[in-house]
Design a protein around this motif. Structure first.
Motif, PDB file in Angstrom:
ATOM      1  N   UNK A  14       0.830  -1.203   0.000  1.00 53.97           N
ATOM      2  CA  UNK A  14       0.000   0.000   0.000  1.00 53.97           C
ATOM      3  C   UNK A  14       0.871   1.263   0.000  1.00 53.97           C
ATOM      4  N   UNK A  16       3.952   1.607  -1.030  1.00 52.86           N
ATOM      5  CA  UNK A  16       4.641   1.766  -2.316  1.00 52.86           C
ATOM      6  C   UNK A  16       3.750   2.468  -3.335  1.00 52.86           C
ATOM      7  N   UNK A  17       2.507   1.986  -3.421  1.00 54.63           N
ATOM      8  CA  UNK A  17       1.606   2.557  -4.420  1.00 54.63           C
ATOM      9  C   UNK A  17       1.165   3.971  -4.058  1.00 54.63           C
ATOM     10  N   UNK A  18       1.022   4.235  -2.776  1.00 53.73           N
ATOM     11  CA  UNK A  18       0.632   5.576  -2.343  1.00 53.73           C
ATOM     12  C   UNK A  18       1.741   6.571  -2.683  1.00 53.73           C
ATOM     13  N   UNK A  21       1.817   7.448  -6.217  1.00 54.18           N
ATOM     14  CA  UNK A  21       0.721   8.351  -6.569  1.00 54.18           C
ATOM     15  C   UNK A  21       0.805   9.680  -5.829  1.00 54.18           C
ATOM     16  N   UNK A 109      -7.108  -2.494  -4.226  1.00 53.30           N
ATOM     17  CA  UNK A 109      -6.924  -1.051  -4.456  1.00 53.30           C
ATOM     18  C   UNK A 109      -6.830  -0.330  -3.125  1.00 53.30           C
ATOM     19  N   UNK A 110      -6.384   0.910  -3.185  1.00 55.31           N
ATOM     20  CA  UNK A 110      -6.384   1.752  -1.987  1.00 55.31           C
ATOM     21  C   UNK A 110      -7.036   3.081  -2.326  1.00 55.31           C
ATOM     22  N   UNK A 111      -7.635   3.689  -1.316  1.00 53.83           N
ATOM     23  CA  UNK A 111      -8.153   5.048  -1.469  1.00 53.83           C
ATOM     24  C   UNK A 111      -7.191   5.998  -0.774  1.00 53.83           C
ATOM     25  N   UNK A 112      -6.815   7.037  -1.476  1.00 54.96           N
ATOM     26  CA  UNK A 112      -5.818   7.970  -0.916  1.00 54.96           C
ATOM     27  C   UNK A 112      -6.301   9.407  -1.040  1.00 54.96           C
ATOM     28  N   UNK A 113      -5.682  10.260  -0.251  1.00 51.42           N
ATOM     29  CA  UNK A 113      -5.947  11.696  -0.345  1.00 51.42           C
ATOM     30  C   UNK A 113      -4.665  12.415  -0.725  1.00 51.42           C
TER      31      UNK A 113
END
Ligand SMILES: Nc1nc2c(ncn2[C@@H]2O[C@H](COP(=O)(O)OP(=O)(O)O)[C@@H](O)[C@H]2O)c(=O)[nH]1
Ligand SMILES: [Mg+2]
Ligand SMILES: [Zn+2]
Lengths: 113, 219
Positions: A14, A16-18, A21, A109-113
């Protein structure tokens, strides 16, 4: 007990992907968990609260999408849900089924701000 | 602003990658490696004890034993003739993983062996998800555990390369429907190599030992 290294893996993927992005915060993680995957979501949640602390994922909510096991008979191609008493095909009694779903264990998936 | 980032990454990837590294290391030394899994008391250590004398002069064997706290099992393996016996104390973990196996492999000069036997921690749920990098996974099911185990632990029966049905000397005393048991196995793992053994009487052990020798020769 094995959920600790597993939870560490989830956090690592998580983060890594955050980072890729350019996210400031991870708010939600969507995990898919098959019935046959031998993972316990309560333990993952337990470890999560400890290891996500002081990361951008602290306080994020874990969502588990459970996927039931589905087998397909290779004799009559009937699809069925196995029980803890019966695994053979309920339609023709055949053995040698293929597992179609139920083994997945992935971060979707992840939700990010 | 909330944004969704799709990932779809298998969570076991990190362990799987390390398992591949272990496999490469084992292959480079020309060793055949097995991972023995079962519930506690099924006869993992007994099978190793019975196997070692039968391999004497044929294969050089190293064992790695995973245990929550003690070294009893690796002591038993050493006493039975293992050329090397390494103990991994998992410190409470209910299974071995690829990192732990890597640590144990570092303690061995693998080129000195033909066969590596890993005894996993006694458990029917967790070890299935954690690849170690061994060539074959072996599940021991013992008759007193009951004939419904494939139905209760499908994940375990599904992923193994060989199945040892142990304690067959107890079949006359226990209501174990071999047909029902094998039917469950056949659904989950069609055609899996199966041995019926007794570590007490020695029944079926020759076939098991031959299988190990055949596989080790190919390495
Ligand atoms: N009757 C019988 N007992 C066995 C057999 N194999 C192992 N046992 C017994 O089962 C118990 C547990 O065996 P052990 O090898 O320590 O199991 P592990 O926990 O899987 O390593 C011991 O008391 C063994 O003597 C067998 O084939 N028949
Ligand atoms: Mg043992
Ligand atoms: Zn059918």
């Amino acid at each position: 007990m094995h959920e600790l290294p597993v939870t560490q893996s989830i956090l690592k993927i998580a983060l890594q992907h955050a980072e890729k992005g350019n996210a400031k915060r991870i708010t939600d993680l969507n995990i898919v968990m098959g019935e046959l995957s031998s993972m316990v979501d309560d333990s993952i949640q337990f470890y999560w609260d400890i290891i996500a602390k002081d990361t951008i994922a602290e306080g994020a909510t874990l969502h588990f999408r459970r996927v039931p096991a589905e087998l397909q008979c290779m004799t009559c191609f009937h699809k069925y849900h196995p029980t803890d008493k019966e695994l053979v095909c309920p339609q023709c009694g055949g053995v040698g089924a293929k597992i179609i779903t139920g083994e997945e264990f992935a971060l979707e998936s992840i939700d990010v701000e | 602003m909330t944004q969704n980032i799709p990932i779809v990454e298998n969570i076991m990837n990190a362990n799987d990658r390390l398992a591949e590294e272990n496999r490469a290391r084992i292959n480079a030394a020309g060793v055949f490696a097995i991972n023995i899994m079962a519930s506690p008391g099924a006869g993992k250590t007994s099978l190793i004890e019975q196997t070692l004398p039968r391999l004497k002069g044929k294969l050089r064997v190293a064992t790695i034993d995973g245990d929550i706290a003690t070294s009893i099992d690796s002591d038993r393996a050493a006493a039975a003739g293992a050329q090397a016996a390494v103990q991994i104390n998992t410190g409470g973990d209910c299974h071995l993983d690829a990192v732990m196996l890597r640590g144990a492999l570092e303690q061995l000069d693998l080129t000195q062996f033909d066969l590596l036997i890993v005894e996993n921690v006694g458990n029917l749920v967790c070890p299935a998800g954690f690849k170690l990098g061994t060539h074959k996974s072996v599940l021991i099911a013992s008759v007193p555990e009951g004939d419904d185990k494939p139905y209760k632990y499908p994940g375990m029966y599904r992923g193994v390369d060989a199945l040892v049905i142990n304690k067959v000397d107890l079949l006359p005393y226990i209501n174990f429907r071999m047909d029902y048991f094998k039917q469950g196995v056949e659904v989950l793992n069609p055609g899996v190599t199966t041995f019926e053994t007794s570590c007490r009487t020695g029944d079926g052990l020759d076939a098991w030992v031959d299988w190990l020798i055949q596989n080790a020769k190919r390495k």
